[in-house]
Each structure stands twice: as structure tokens, then as C-alpha cells.
Design a protein around this motif. Structure first.
Motif, PDB file in Angstrom:
ATOM      1  N   MET A   1      11.936   2.943 -13.967  1.00  0.00           N
ATOM      2  CA  MET A   1      10.952   1.975 -13.484  1.00  0.00           C
ATOM      3  C   MET A   1      11.274   0.535 -13.876  1.00  0.00           C
ATOM      4  O   MET A   1      10.683  -0.402 -13.336  1.00  0.00           O
ATOM      5  N   LYS A   2      12.209   0.333 -14.806  1.00  0.00           N
ATOM      6  CA  LYS A   2      12.471  -1.020 -15.299  1.00  0.00           C
ATOM      7  C   LYS A   2      12.773  -2.022 -14.181  1.00  0.00           C
ATOM      8  O   LYS A   2      12.238  -3.135 -14.177  1.00  0.00           O
ATOM      9  N   PRO A   3      13.627  -1.688 -13.194  1.00  0.00           N
ATOM     10  CA  PRO A   3      13.906  -2.660 -12.123  1.00  0.00           C
ATOM     11  C   PRO A   3      12.688  -2.999 -11.265  1.00  0.00           C
ATOM     12  O   PRO A   3      12.695  -4.017 -10.565  1.00  0.00           O
ATOM     13  N   TYR A   4      11.668  -2.149 -11.307  1.00  0.00           N
ATOM     14  CA  TYR A   4      10.500  -2.357 -10.453  1.00  0.00           C
ATOM     15  C   TYR A   4       9.405  -3.164 -11.140  1.00  0.00           C
ATOM     16  O   TYR A   4       8.365  -3.430 -10.548  1.00  0.00           O
ATOM     17  N   ILE A   5       9.635  -3.530 -12.402  1.00  0.00           N
ATOM     18  CA  ILE A   5       8.605  -4.245 -13.151  1.00  0.00           C
ATOM     19  C   ILE A   5       8.989  -5.711 -13.274  1.00  0.00           C
ATOM     20  O   ILE A   5      10.029  -6.065 -13.856  1.00  0.00           O
TER      21      ILE A   5
ATOM     22  N   ASP B   1       0.812  -1.215   0.000  1.00  0.00           N
ATOM     23  CA  ASP B   1       0.000   0.000   0.000  1.00  0.00           C
ATOM     24  C   ASP B   1       0.848   1.270   0.000  1.00  0.00           C
ATOM     25  O   ASP B   1       0.321   2.369   0.162  1.00  0.00           O
ATOM     26  N   ARG B   2       2.182   1.117  -0.224  1.00  0.00           N
ATOM     27  CA  ARG B   2       3.088   2.260  -0.121  1.00  0.00           C
ATOM     28  C   ARG B   2       3.786   2.582  -1.447  1.00  0.00           C
ATOM     29  O   ARG B   2       4.072   1.698  -2.259  1.00  0.00           O
ATOM     30  N   ILE B   3       4.074   3.861  -1.608  1.00  0.00           N
ATOM     31  CA  ILE B   3       4.876   4.323  -2.733  1.00  0.00           C
ATOM     32  C   ILE B   3       6.343   4.025  -2.430  1.00  0.00           C
ATOM     33  O   ILE B   3       6.835   4.335  -1.342  1.00  0.00           O
ATOM     34  N   VAL B   4       7.043   3.406  -3.385  1.00  0.00           N
ATOM     35  CA  VAL B   4       8.449   3.074  -3.152  1.00  0.00           C
ATOM     36  C   VAL B   4       9.396   3.851  -4.058  1.00  0.00           C
ATOM     37  O   VAL B   4      10.587   3.950  -3.771  1.00  0.00           O
ATOM     38  N   LYS B   5       8.884   4.412  -5.141  1.00  0.00           N
ATOM     39  CA  LYS B   5       9.761   5.141  -6.056  1.00  0.00           C
ATOM     40  C   LYS B   5       8.950   6.161  -6.843  1.00  0.00           C
ATOM     41  O   LYS B   5       7.880   5.853  -7.352  1.00  0.00           O
ATOM     42  N   VAL B   6       9.480   7.371  -6.916  1.00  0.00           N
ATOM     43  CA  VAL B   6       8.898   8.430  -7.743  1.00  0.00           C
ATOM     44  C   VAL B   6      10.027   8.972  -8.604  1.00  0.00           C
ATOM     45  O   VAL B   6      11.085   9.353  -8.092  1.00  0.00           O
ATOM     46  N   GLY B   7       9.850   8.985  -9.918  1.00  0.00           N
ATOM     47  CA  GLY B   7      10.943   9.463 -10.760  1.00  0.00           C
ATOM     48  C   GLY B   7      10.598   9.433 -12.225  1.00  0.00           C
ATOM     49  O   GLY B   7       9.458   9.665 -12.624  1.00  0.00           O
ATOM     50  N   LYS B   8      11.605   9.098 -13.047  1.00  0.00           N
ATOM     51  CA  LYS B   8      11.443   9.057 -14.492  1.00  0.00           C
ATOM     52  C   LYS B   8      10.937   7.684 -14.923  1.00  0.00           C
ATOM     53  O   LYS B   8      11.164   6.677 -14.250  1.00  0.00           O
ATOM     54  N   SER B   9      10.321   7.640 -16.088  1.00  0.00           N
ATOM     55  CA  SER B   9       9.839   6.354 -16.610  1.00  0.00           C
ATOM     56  C   SER B   9      10.997   5.379 -16.821  1.00  0.00           C
ATOM     57  O   SER B   9      10.862   4.172 -16.600  1.00  0.00           O
ATOM     58  N   SER B  10      12.149   5.916 -17.232  1.00  0.00           N
ATOM     59  CA  SER B  10      13.314   5.060 -17.476  1.00  0.00           C
ATOM     60  C   SER B  10      13.832   4.390 -16.213  1.00  0.00           C
ATOM     61  O   SER B  10      14.554   3.390 -16.282  1.00  0.00           O
TER      62      SER B  10
END
Length: 564
Positions: free
Chosen positions: A71-75, A60-69
Motif C-alpha cells: 500500500m505504500k505507493p498508494y499513500i 468511488d472504485r477499488i484500485v488495489k487489493v493485497g498486502k499491507s506492504s
């Protein structure tokens, strides 16, 4: 009071980002997120109003806010990915003053909003009576005599003639007045001899007979005889109301005046995953002397993973401007010799305030007239002297008409003016008739408050107004009605900026509920409440805000609403 309180400083933001960077760059593998939003415009609404492109959520928590580039490690294989296609994402919208039980009841009653004649209402009730058993109550809500040609409060005769065999009770749009037909008054034992209740008024004809209109505390004469709704039906209505809120883009509300019974309904709905909406509940004044015991028994700092919080008391000190129940320092301009109603005494507000400070509770007092606001501030100030509390966050709900000398007192005392932008644009057609040209200068004064260092959590007061927060944001930045009147806005110098309006429905609302460390902005570590909007309300023409709708409403990382 600081405009960006507590953890909303730039230093705090940079510190948080630094900590996150250390964790992310430490060499440890990043765990795939449960949800990723990417390719959009993320309005973080943090202290610097930063814009990102993407956000990742675990649990239920936000872990990363940033650029689309980034996000790859989080997918991973199980990650839900929402492609934003450039759309705007804002923090979950919070209505800082609403009435979910009232809205839930209104969904099951006659909707009288927008009617232009009393006869139109009579016809609607008569039609309803054809499918209602004799003796059963017919209930309705949201008539407004200010929308009629006569502008006068109605009298029951037409209603009584059209519907003689059913008790009828129709509540005014502000919830502070209602009209009953003869059958209802008979069932309630109301006659010419029935006295006014303290803090209420029965409107009467010249011969003393009731017209059927009851204002503020006088309404209890009727309410006390209306049968209670069965618990399961009430829970069903509340769940339907919460679903509509989510569809409007609301992720949370401050429920302004509920009973412990309603709190139990909320707990039941949360336990059965039938709510989805976060509730910050203000308990109605129980009217008991043992306030400490009442607060201790009903304190609920966190239920269901921050789904429900109970730590505040709601008081009423006066009525409303539309029904002339708001308490004014001088008589109404359109009713000479009459200055409104006080629905609570100074002593009661001061006693509740002292008890609340001792118990760690917040007090939220409805005050609309300048006399009501002054009385509430005076009572608060006395309580603060008796129990000094640095972070009390006491509130005045509405703060609509305030004397110029009282406006700076809010920030000086740390009192929060909780206001509803659409009240200004609903009332602007007739407010000056009530107040005159001088007092109107102190009515609905958002910038005057902001310039003193106060800030304004924004709400709608639904079902008094509609639940759609886009209407509130539009009203806040334009001070116009949806048709664009008046051309330059009503007292345009009081308009909010778009950033202020968005803060009002997000971080300022969160702060007013002691929740700014959890809600109100899109930052790593906070609860993942977000709304994806169909248009960029920060840049489009104001008129386009009115037709902006949520594409997704996300609460705690779960998609609670998706546009079809």
C-alpha cells in the motif's frame, strides 16, 4: 443456475489480477489513493473467497487489493488511512428484500414490536391519544398475536373504548393485516354490509360485524382514507431511515415495492447528498394495461453514480403465514377448510411477466405459500416460453413454503429464491401449527435450494424484521433465536455455512439485482462499498455475531458511518 455466476469464476479473477499487475508493474508511477484500509483481514468474497490485508480506493472504485506492504505507493499527503488493527472487512452488506418507506413511516409511528398482550397495545395508544388532537389518526406497527397467550387475532372493542375520538390503525408485524378501532371504521364507511375485497378478508364476529381486523387487500379500505404524508416530511423520514441502515452496516437495499413518487423522493435525496445508501427499487404493480408504457417511462438503469436503479416490478400473489393469508395447496392445519388468499391471478402474473421480458425488466413476486409459489412458477414458465430470455433473473420473494417437487424448478427455470433468514427464526414457534408435520419439511429450506444449484440472496424484510444484518447472518448459520433456542437449531440440516450467509448478503444479493460486476465483492475495478466489523463473524462463536457492530460503513469510497 450457476452457484457462482458470470464473472465470478476463478479464471475471471486471475485474468483481472493479471491485467492489474501489468498496469502496476509497467513503470508508470502509481497515483496516490483517496482511501487506504490496511492491517486487517479483508474477506474479498470473490469466487475463491480470498483474504487480503489491505485495500486502496481512488474515487468511488477499488484500485488495489493485497498486502499491507503493497500500500505504500498508494499513500500520499491527501490519502485517508484507516488502520484496521486486525479487524474484519467485508463487502458492503446488501439487504436483498426490504421496505425503506415502510421503515421510515414506522420510525414516526407507535412501535408495537415485542408487546405481550393486546391490552398493552391499547394502553400505548391511549397514552398517545392524550397528546393527539381529536380526529387525528393514530398509527402504529408490528404487533403479533403469536406473541400473546391467546394467539388469537384481536377485536376492536378494547381499543374503541380506550380511544373513541381518534381513528386508530395498527398494522401487524408482517404488514399484511391491521386492526382499526370503531372511529376509523366509521370514517372509512365500513359496516356489517361491507363486502370482502378480492384477495382480502374482513374478520367478523358471528353476527357479521367487523372485528376491526383487515387482511391483505381488505386493508385498502382503511389505507385509502389515511391522509398522505407531506413530501418534505416523507423525504426527511426516508433520509433518517437510510442513515439507520448505514449505521447497521448496510450499503444497499432492494426496496421491494415502491411508487414512482417514492423514486422521485430518492432522486431528490441523492441530488442533495442526503441518502448515502444504494437503492435497487422494485416498482409496485401499477395495475394498468399499458405495462410497456409504464416500464419505459420509469426505467432508470443508473442514477447518481449507481445510487439508484429501477428495472424491476414487484407483484404479490398471496399473503403471509402469520396472518393465514399465504395461499396453500391444502387447508391450514389450524384453520380447517381455509387455504389462504390469492392476491393476484395467474393471468396477471403471466401478463406482467411477458411485458417485463419484452421491456428488459425483472419481475419479483411475493409468494409465501406452496400454492402461491407454484402459481408464480407456472406463470413465469409460460412467460419464458412466449419470450425466451437467457438472463431474466426473475425472482420469487420469500419462497417460504414450497412443495418438494417445485424446489428444483427454481434452478431449472433460472428463478431466484430471495429469502430472509430471520423469518425462519421468527416463525418457528408456530409455523408447524399452520402447516402440520409434513408440509413443514418444505418450509424455509435453504440447503434444499442450494443443493439444486440455486443460490439465495438474503434480506430482512424490514420493518417486518429488524434492519440489523447481523441478526440475519446469525439466524442463517444457527437457525436459533437470539436466546439460543432450540439447542440444536430448528431443522438444523437447513443451516447455511458462514461463507454462504455472507455471500447471501453480498455477491448473491448483487447478482439478484444485475449488479455483480459492480458490487458484492472486494475486487479491483468494483465500487468501493465495504464494512469494517468489530468482530470476525467468520470465526467467533455464533452468539458473538449478535453483538458485532460496524466500525465503518463505506459507500463508494466515502465513510458514511463511523462508530463513535
Amino acid at each position: 443456475m450457476e452457484l457462482f455466476p458470470h464473472n465470478l469464476t476463478v479464471a475471471g479473477l486471475l485474468s483481472g489480477l493479471a491485467v492489474f499487475s501489468i498496469v502496476s508493474c509497467s513503470g508508470a508511477p502509481v497515483k496516490p489513493a483517496d482511501l487506504v484500509l490496511r492491517g486487517g483481514k479483508i474477506a474479498t468474497v470473490d469466487s475463491v473467497f480470498f483474504f487480503a490485508e489491505a485495500v486502496a480506493v481512488s474515487g468511488d472504485r477499488i484500485v488495489k487489493v493485497g498486502k499491507s506492504s503493497e500500500m505504500k505507493p498508494y499513500i500520499g499527503p491527501g490519502t485517508q488511512v484507516i488502520e484496521l488493527d486486525g479487524k474484519l472487512v467485508v463487502p458492503g452488506l446488501i439487504d436483498a428484500h426490504a421496505h425503506l418507506p415502510g421503515y421510515a413511516e414506522a420510525l414516526a409511528e407507535l412501535d408495537l414490536r415485542g408487546t405481550n398482550l393486546f391490552q398493552e397495545i391499547v394502553d400505548m395508544v391511549a397514552k398517545k391519544a392524550k397528546t393527539t388532537l381529536p380526529g387525528e389518526w393514530i398509527l402504529g406497527r408490528s404487533w403479533d398475536q403469536n406473541d400473546w397467550d391467546s394467539k388469537e387475532m384481536p377485536s376492536h372493542e378494547l381499543l374503541t373504548k380506550a380511544v373513541p375520538n381518534n381513528p386508530v390503525w395498527l398494522v401487524r408485524v408482517d404488514g399484511h393485516a391491521g386492526i382499526a378501532n370503531k372511529k376509523a371504521m366509521e370514517m372509512c364507511g365500513i359496516t356489517t354490509q361491507t363486502p370482502n375485497l378480492p384477495g382480502g378478508e374482513i374478520l367478523r364476529r358471528k353476527d357479521g360485524a367487523p372485528t376491526g381486523v383487515f387482511i391483505d387487500h381488505a386493508m385498502h379500505l382503511v389505507y385509502s382514507r389515511i391522509p398522505d404524508i407531506p413530501p418534505e416530511r416523507e423525504r426527511k423520514n426516508l433520509a433518517a431511515a437510510a442513515k439507520n441502515c448505514l449505521a447497521a452496516g448496510l450499503t444497499g437495499i432492494h426496496d421491494a415495492g415502491v411508487s414512482p413518487v417514492t423514486v422521485e423522493h430518492y432522486k431528490y435525496l441523492i441530488d442533495h447528498d442526503r441518502m448515502g445508501l444504494r437503492i435497487y427499487a422494485m416498482l409496485s404493480d401499477p395495475g394498468v394495461d399499458d405495462l410497456a408504457g409504464f416500464m419505459k417511462k420509469n426505467l432508470l438503469p443508473d442514477y447518481g453514480g449507481h445510487c439508484l436503479t429501477v428495472r424491476s416490478i414487484k407483484l404479490f400473489i398471496d399473503g403471509t403465514l402469520g396472518s393465514r393469508g399465504a395461499a396453500l395447496l391444502e387447508p391450514y392445519s389450524d384453520r380447517p377448510g381455509y387455504s389462504g388468499l390469492l392476491t393476484a391471478s395467474f393471468e396477471r402474473v403471466e401478463k406482467v411477466s411477458e411485458s417485463a421480458l419484452a421491456a428488459g425488466f425483472q419481475v419479483c413476486t411475493h409468494a409465501i405459500g406452496d400454492r402461491g409459489n407454484r402459481l408464480a412458477l407456472d406463470a413465469y414458465e409460460q412467460a419464458f416460453r412466449a419470450h425466451p430470455t437467457p438472463d431474466h433473473r426473475f425472482r420469487i420473494e420469500h419462497a417460504q413454503v414450497v412443495s418438494p417437487e417445485d424446489i428444483p424448478r427454481f434452478a431449472a427455470l433460472g428463478v431466484i429464491p430471495s429469502m430472509q433468514p430471520t423469518h425462519a427464526t421468527s416463525d418457528m414457534y408456530w409455523a408447524q401449527d399452520r402447516l402440520g408435520p409434513e408440509r413443514i419439511e418444505g418450509a424455509y429450506v435453504w440447503q434444499k435450494f442450494l443443493k439444486t444449484g440455486a443460490f439465495i440472496p438474503c434480506g430482512s424484510d424490514f420493518p417486518v424484521e429488524e434492519i440489523n444484518p447481523m441478526l440475519g447472518i446469525y439466524a442463517a448459520i444457527t437457525r436459533k433465536d437470539p436466546k439460543g433456542w432450540p439447542t440444536n437449531g430448528w431443522f438444523p440440516e437447513e443451516r447455511m455455512t458462514r461463507e454462504q450467509a455472507l455471500r447471501g448478503f453480498t455477491i448473491w444479493a448483487a447478482y439478484a439485482a444485475f449488479q455483480e460486476k459492480l458490487l458484492g465483492s472486494i475486487e479491483a475495478g468494483k465500487l468501493a462499498d465495504m464494512v469494517v466489523l468489530s468482530r470476525d463473524i467468520l470465526t467467533v462463536a455464533p452468539k458473538e455475531i449478535l453483538t458485532t457492530v460496524p466500525e465503518y460503513t463505506i459507500v463508494g469510497g466515502k465513510v458514511r458511518y463511523q462508530r463513535k
